[in-house]
Design a protein around this motif. Sequence first.
Motif, short mmCIF file in Angstrom:
data_model
loop_
_atom_site.label_atom_id
_atom_site.label_comp_id
_atom_site.label_asym_id
_atom_site.label_seq_id
_atom_site.Cartn_x
_atom_site.Cartn_y
_atom_site.Cartn_z
N ILE A 326 0.83 -1.20 0.00
CA ILE A 326 0.00 0.00 0.00
C ILE A 326 0.87 1.25 0.00
N ASN A 327 1.90 1.27 0.82
CA ASN A 327 2.76 2.45 0.90
C ASN A 327 3.45 2.75 -0.43
N ASP A 328 3.78 1.69 -1.17
CA ASP A 328 4.41 1.91 -2.48
C ASP A 328 3.48 2.63 -3.44
N LEU A 329 2.17 2.36 -3.33
CA LEU A 329 1.21 2.96 -4.25
C LEU A 329 0.84 4.40 -3.89
N LEU A 330 1.20 4.83 -2.70
CA LEU A 330 0.83 6.18 -2.27
C LEU A 330 1.79 7.19 -2.90
N ILE A 331 1.58 7.45 -4.16
CA ILE A 331 2.42 8.37 -4.93
C ILE A 331 1.81 9.77 -4.87
N ARG A 332 2.58 10.70 -4.42
CA ARG A 332 2.09 12.08 -4.29
C ARG A 332 1.75 12.66 -5.66
N ALA A 333 0.65 13.36 -5.70
CA ALA A 333 0.26 14.02 -6.94
C ALA A 333 1.14 15.24 -7.19
N LEU A 390 -5.03 -5.25 -1.96
CA LEU A 390 -4.17 -4.07 -2.10
C LEU A 390 -5.00 -2.82 -2.41
N VAL A 391 -5.95 -2.95 -3.33
CA VAL A 391 -6.78 -1.80 -3.70
C VAL A 391 -7.65 -1.36 -2.52
N ASP A 392 -8.19 -2.32 -1.77
CA ASP A 392 -8.98 -1.95 -0.59
C ASP A 392 -8.16 -1.12 0.38
N GLY A 393 -6.95 -1.57 0.65
CA GLY A 393 -6.07 -0.82 1.55
C GLY A 393 -5.71 0.53 1.00
N TYR A 394 -5.45 0.58 -0.30
CA TYR A 394 -5.12 1.86 -0.94
C TYR A 394 -6.29 2.83 -0.86
N ILE A 427 -13.16 -3.23 1.86
CA ILE A 427 -13.86 -2.14 1.18
C ILE A 427 -14.77 -1.40 2.16
N TYR A 428 -15.27 -2.10 3.18
CA TYR A 428 -16.07 -1.43 4.21
C TYR A 428 -15.23 -0.40 4.96
N ARG A 429 -14.00 -0.77 5.31
CA ARG A 429 -13.12 0.19 5.99
C ARG A 429 -12.90 1.42 5.12
N ALA A 430 -12.66 1.17 3.83
CA ALA A 430 -12.42 2.29 2.92
C ALA A 430 -13.64 3.19 2.82
N ILE A 431 -14.82 2.59 2.70
CA ILE A 431 -16.06 3.38 2.61
C ILE A 431 -16.28 4.18 3.88
#
Length: 624
Positions: A326-333, A390-394, A427-431
Amino acid sequence: MKFMKLGSKPDTFQSDGNNIRYVASELASDITVNVGDVKFYLHKFPLLSKSTSLQKLVANASEANCDDVHIHDIPGGPTAFEICAKFCYGMTVTLNAYNVIVARCAAEYLGMHETIEKGNLIYKIDVFLNSSIFRSWKDSIIVLQTTKSQSRLCEELKLISHCIDAIASKASIDVDRVDWSYTYNRKKLPEENGNDPNLNGIRSRMVPKDWWVEDLSELEVDLYKRVIVTIKNKGIVSSEVIGEAVKAYAYRRFPGFNKGVFQFNDVSKCRAILDTIVWLLPSEKGCVSCSFLLKLLRASISLDSGEMAEAELVKRIGQQLEEASINDLLIRAADGEGTLYDVHVVQKILEVFMMRDKDSEPQLEDGDEIQEIRKPGILSEASKLMVAKLVDGYLTEIAKDPNLPLSAFVGLAEMVSNFPRPGHDGIYRAIDMYLKEHPGISKSERKRICKLMDCKKLSVDACMHAVQNERLPLRVVVQVLFFEQVRANASSGSSTPDLPKAIRELNSASYGSSRSATTNTEEDWDAAASAEELRALRGELAALRMGNGGTNDKANGDAKSQADRAAMSRMKGLLTSKRIFSKIWSNKGGQGENSGSDSSESLGSANLEEAKSTPSRKGRHSVS
């Protein structure tokens, strides 16, 4: 370090100030050679006997009745000229990896070839290079670095190509023939200092296949690229080792790269280095980690290196996305994008990942029977499961961004909606996180985002959290309560009852469309549940469980029927006795299933975030 001594006479060159050099001799000098700002007072005979260029210059000066010769563009400047001059005098000169290249270029400039005298300086230097320097790993790297100052002439003399080939050949030899003395960037182990009497001089530690990668990281990017390409072309070193070499070079050239912190002092230079690293990446999947590729992508976005490098990295990452974190995918805009993270690039990566599932083509086999031929890299269920998690966590992380639009959140979640998952806690956590950070979204948006999850696939812990969550629409809370009752029935031996039509209609897109129900009724269901409503629902759930406790000893068919009737009877009683629930049974529109996806996350921790109140309904108070 290898070295070579030329000449036997003592060195009698002396200085008079900073800009005057002369030979201490009984004979007076008869020629003055000006090299840059330095004047050399020398003698014609020893110089002219070994240099064709000086012969021409002195002849031209004599015609003009002048004893001064000017040399301003000799490679290596005064230092290199002095080496050549001492050789002409027969004085002792020491050549090593640091000065041999400038001496060779200066000798070429002065025309010190075999045609004018046997055993001239060019011949001796070439022998030294081929017999000593190019056979030494350390010296070859040093020499290659020194060619930068005279790159054009070194290219013409093929010094660079010979040096690169020597380095590539040594990097490609069998590790059984490599001694640790080849590498000089590695810290020695205690047993390698020779103090252990048990070793008896025998190396006890195997040399790794990537023993050379740290040493080459000291090269400038253009030379490094040529060395790696030459190593690749030899076809001996594995792609994994090449990948490790490129990774080591990135860590050396970009301080803080390993920690995801980028410091770019010279943006244009760093952009060239990054483009070269991406270009050198082995084509085989898995030669470098997905985490490393994502760091490169993050650096590429920060440097604005261009679409080609970014597209190549996106493609490679998508081919092994299941390895990412997840941390790898957190790319700053980029600045000015409006959102905290670059969601768009993650969507592109996910698109590449999903394209792997289309690498199957129907082909005609024997008897014109169509069979599906699956290509390597086809997505497995395990890969889909890991990417869905991975997507849920992201989504949970980017949901914390108050500027994240709902469309971006929903669009990314829907991309993995068809991935089979046993649970929807992720996905519930994300929502829930999105609803918490975006309390001002409309009722229709709240309904839209909640359709992403399937209440049937929530764990017990998630259900317990959901029925106390005042951020969820009332329709979702009722569904969660019903399915918790279903779970209770199943645990007591009863079969899972079908979802009542009235409950199905809560999340149905057609709910209310076939009736002339008031708009306020529909909006109430999409609004967040109040504390009073949640408390009433939980109380009735407890009553339902107690009422069903005596059915355990009946046959499965009778138990299911009785449980369904009891649940429906008590639910109807609750809904008809309370104004807020009467809308379920008064509306009997079209049918529809819960629109939650089939995606899943392996059930992790049950420490779901505590639900907080959302001040949108009158009389709300926190749930105890």
